[in-house]
Write a protein that holds these residues in place. Structure first.
Motif, PDB file in Angstrom:
ATOM      1  N   ARG A 189     -31.793 -28.326  -5.693  1.00  0.00           N
ATOM      2  CA  ARG A 189     -31.427 -28.539  -7.104  1.00  0.00           C
ATOM      3  C   ARG A 189     -32.447 -29.426  -7.805  1.00  0.00           C
ATOM      4  O   ARG A 189     -32.815 -29.171  -8.963  1.00  0.00           O
ATOM      5  CB  ARG A 189     -30.036 -29.159  -7.187  1.00  0.00           C
ATOM      6  CG  ARG A 189     -28.899 -28.216  -6.819  1.00  0.00           C
ATOM      7  CD  ARG A 189     -27.564 -28.917  -6.888  1.00  0.00           C
ATOM      8  NE  ARG A 189     -27.303 -29.435  -8.229  1.00  0.00           N
ATOM      9  CZ  ARG A 189     -26.371 -30.375  -8.491  1.00  0.00           C
ATOM     10  NH1 ARG A 189     -25.659 -30.888  -7.508  1.00  0.00           N
ATOM     11  NH2 ARG A 189     -26.182 -30.791  -9.720  1.00  0.00           N
ATOM     12  N   ARG A 191     -35.663 -29.804  -7.048  1.00  0.00           N
ATOM     13  CA  ARG A 191     -36.915 -29.055  -7.238  1.00  0.00           C
ATOM     14  C   ARG A 191     -36.775 -28.045  -8.384  1.00  0.00           C
ATOM     15  O   ARG A 191     -37.730 -27.816  -9.137  1.00  0.00           O
ATOM     16  CB  ARG A 191     -37.306 -28.358  -5.940  1.00  0.00           C
ATOM     17  CG  ARG A 191     -37.738 -29.315  -4.835  1.00  0.00           C
ATOM     18  CD  ARG A 191     -38.419 -28.562  -3.703  1.00  0.00           C
ATOM     19  NE  ARG A 191     -38.719 -29.405  -2.567  1.00  0.00           N
ATOM     20  CZ  ARG A 191     -39.772 -30.213  -2.462  1.00  0.00           C
ATOM     21  NH1 ARG A 191     -40.639 -30.293  -3.477  1.00  0.00           N
ATOM     22  NH2 ARG A 191     -39.980 -30.931  -1.381  1.00  0.00           N
ATOM     23  N   ALA A 192     -35.590 -27.472  -8.529  1.00  0.00           N
ATOM     24  CA  ALA A 192     -35.368 -26.541  -9.637  1.00  0.00           C
ATOM     25  C   ALA A 192     -35.476 -27.259 -10.973  1.00  0.00           C
ATOM     26  O   ALA A 192     -36.087 -26.744 -11.925  1.00  0.00           O
ATOM     27  CB  ALA A 192     -34.004 -25.874  -9.489  1.00  0.00           C
ATOM     28  N   LEU A 193     -34.910 -28.444 -11.079  1.00  0.00           N
ATOM     29  CA  LEU A 193     -35.012 -29.230 -12.319  1.00  0.00           C
ATOM     30  C   LEU A 193     -36.462 -29.578 -12.626  1.00  0.00           C
ATOM     31  O   LEU A 193     -36.885 -29.548 -13.787  1.00  0.00           O
ATOM     32  CB  LEU A 193     -34.175 -30.508 -12.197  1.00  0.00           C
ATOM     33  CG  LEU A 193     -32.659 -30.349 -12.221  1.00  0.00           C
ATOM     34  CD1 LEU A 193     -31.981 -31.690 -11.921  1.00  0.00           C
ATOM     35  CD2 LEU A 193     -32.190 -29.834 -13.588  1.00  0.00           C
ATOM     36  N   ARG A 195     -39.149 -27.856 -11.690  1.00  0.00           N
ATOM     37  CA  ARG A 195     -39.836 -26.623 -12.122  1.00  0.00           C
ATOM     38  C   ARG A 195     -39.515 -26.283 -13.574  1.00  0.00           C
ATOM     39  O   ARG A 195     -40.368 -25.785 -14.311  1.00  0.00           O
ATOM     40  CB  ARG A 195     -39.438 -25.450 -11.213  1.00  0.00           C
ATOM     41  CG  ARG A 195     -40.067 -25.466  -9.847  1.00  0.00           C
ATOM     42  CD  ARG A 195     -39.906 -24.110  -9.156  1.00  0.00           C
ATOM     43  NE  ARG A 195     -38.505 -23.710  -9.040  1.00  0.00           N
ATOM     44  CZ  ARG A 195     -37.733 -24.008  -7.996  1.00  0.00           C
ATOM     45  NH1 ARG A 195     -38.234 -24.716  -6.996  1.00  0.00           N
ATOM     46  NH2 ARG A 195     -36.484 -23.578  -7.951  1.00  0.00           N
ATOM     47  N   GLU A 196     -38.289 -26.585 -13.984  1.00  0.00           N
ATOM     48  CA  GLU A 196     -37.862 -26.289 -15.349  1.00  0.00           C
ATOM     49  C   GLU A 196     -38.328 -27.348 -16.352  1.00  0.00           C
ATOM     50  O   GLU A 196     -38.056 -27.227 -17.552  1.00  0.00           O
ATOM     51  CB  GLU A 196     -36.336 -26.181 -15.396  1.00  0.00           C
ATOM     52  CG  GLU A 196     -35.781 -25.007 -14.589  1.00  0.00           C
ATOM     53  CD  GLU A 196     -34.299 -25.125 -14.337  1.00  0.00           C
ATOM     54  OE1 GLU A 196     -33.663 -26.036 -14.930  1.00  0.00           O
ATOM     55  OE2 GLU A 196     -33.748 -24.333 -13.547  1.00  0.00           O
ATOM     56  N   GLY A 197     -39.017 -28.378 -15.865  1.00  0.00           N
ATOM     57  CA  GLY A 197     -39.517 -29.418 -16.750  1.00  0.00           C
ATOM     58  C   GLY A 197     -38.459 -30.390 -17.235  1.00  0.00           C
ATOM     59  O   GLY A 197     -38.687 -31.142 -18.190  1.00  0.00           O
ATOM     60  N   LYS A 198     -37.306 -30.421 -16.570  1.00  0.00           N
ATOM     61  CA  LYS A 198     -36.220 -31.308 -16.992  1.00  0.00           C
ATOM     62  C   LYS A 198     -36.331 -32.694 -16.349  1.00  0.00           C
ATOM     63  O   LYS A 198     -35.608 -33.609 -16.718  1.00  0.00           O
ATOM     64  CB  LYS A 198     -34.871 -30.681 -16.651  1.00  0.00           C
ATOM     65  CG  LYS A 198     -34.611 -29.394 -17.427  1.00  0.00           C
ATOM     66  CD  LYS A 198     -33.274 -28.774 -17.050  1.00  0.00           C
ATOM     67  CE  LYS A 198     -33.032 -27.501 -17.861  1.00  0.00           C
ATOM     68  NZ  LYS A 198     -31.745 -26.841 -17.477  1.00  0.00           N
TER      69      LYS A 198
END
Length: 290
Positions: A189, A191-193, A195-198
């Protein structure tokens, strides 16, 4: 007598109450709840049976409501310093405030003992502590709208990265290597954030802190590419906790790496009549969970 008013100690009051056994609960903290209430009262917990999500404080409150009918006696803000066996086989216990208790059974539910966060080896960090550097999150809203830097690679660092990211103006997670000790689901989770620039993931170590009057403004990070400066006005270092057993270590129990071995039939220690439950105990295959 139950030593420790954390979640395991509180539930022990309930189980004893079912057998009409009254309990005295002693804890060095000034309120029940142990680590749940002291270190992460606002943190969502997901592994309590029947409760999909609950905060540390809500879990404590629910346990206190559950044990209310059994009228346990609480002795808070004090520590059991003395323990001896009387001629009739009962235990005589004394606290550091001079309180004396007699009991047939002693249940040690002391978690990891007394715990203090490990301080990062940074010059002048004590000047920022409690003002812009914190070792736990008592209230999530205190970090809303701030530029937050979280340092660490374990479950605490990952959990607070996920929970504070929606509230913070910006959030950076800093770890010395691109491998994490936390739950794989949390790592995915995070790493996903990123990647999304969050949020921002940075690999490196804090080398210096910048700010004045206790207010952090930025840190210098060293990594394989040299140095970079990260702006932040809130820093959460999660370098683990130093656990100290205190007087328990002197009671003649056969310790295993500062934990108390028990049999899994009765959870009794090497001393008859003294039991150990929760994080404080050890047996083959033990896994620490709330």
């Amino acid at each position: 007598v139950i030593m420790g008013a954390g979640t395991v100690g509180l539930f022990a009051v309930f189980e004893l109450g079912l057998f009409d056994i009254k309990a005295h609960v002693v804890d060095i903290l000034d309120k029940p709840g142990g680590q749940c209430a002291e270190l992460y009262p606002d943190k969502p917990i997901y592994d309590i049976p029947g409760l999909p999500v609950v905060s540390g404080q809500e879990l404590t409150d629910r346990l206190l409501e559950q044990i209310r009918p059994f009228e346990a006696s609480f002795h808070l803000g004090q520590r059991i310093d003395g323990l001896s066996r009387e001629p009739d086989g009962r235990f005589h216990l004394t606290t550091d405030l001079g309180k004396a208790l007699r009991a047939k059974i002693v249940v040690i539910a002391a978690g990891g003992g007394s715990f203090t966060p490990k301080r990062p080896p940074l010059d002048g960090i004590e000047n920022f502590e409690g003002k812009s550097v914190y070792y736990s999150v008592r209230r999530m809203e205190d970090f809303a709208g701030h530029d937050v830097l979280i340092v660490g690679g374990g479950d605490s660092a990952l959990d607070w990265t996920l929970n504070l990211q929606p509230l913070a103006r910006s959030l950076t997670l800093l770890h010395r290597r691109d491998e994490f000790r936390g739950a794989p689901h949390s790592v995915a989770r995070m790493r996903a954030l990123a990647r999304e620039g969050k949020m921002t993931l940075v690999i490196g170590q804090v080398a210096a802190m910048h700010g004045s009057g206790g207010q952090l403004e930025a840190v210098t990070v060293k990594n394989k590419d040299g140095e970079q400066r990260i702006a932040c006005n809130r820093m959460l270092p999660f370098f683990g906790l130093t656990m100290k057993l205190g007087p328990i270590a002197q009671w003649g129990l056969n310790l295993h790496q500062n934990l108390i071995p028990v049999d899994t039939e009765k959870f009794e220690t090497s001393e008859k009549g003294i039991f150990a439950i929760g994080d404080i105990n050890w047996y083959p295959g033990k896994l620490k969970l709330i």
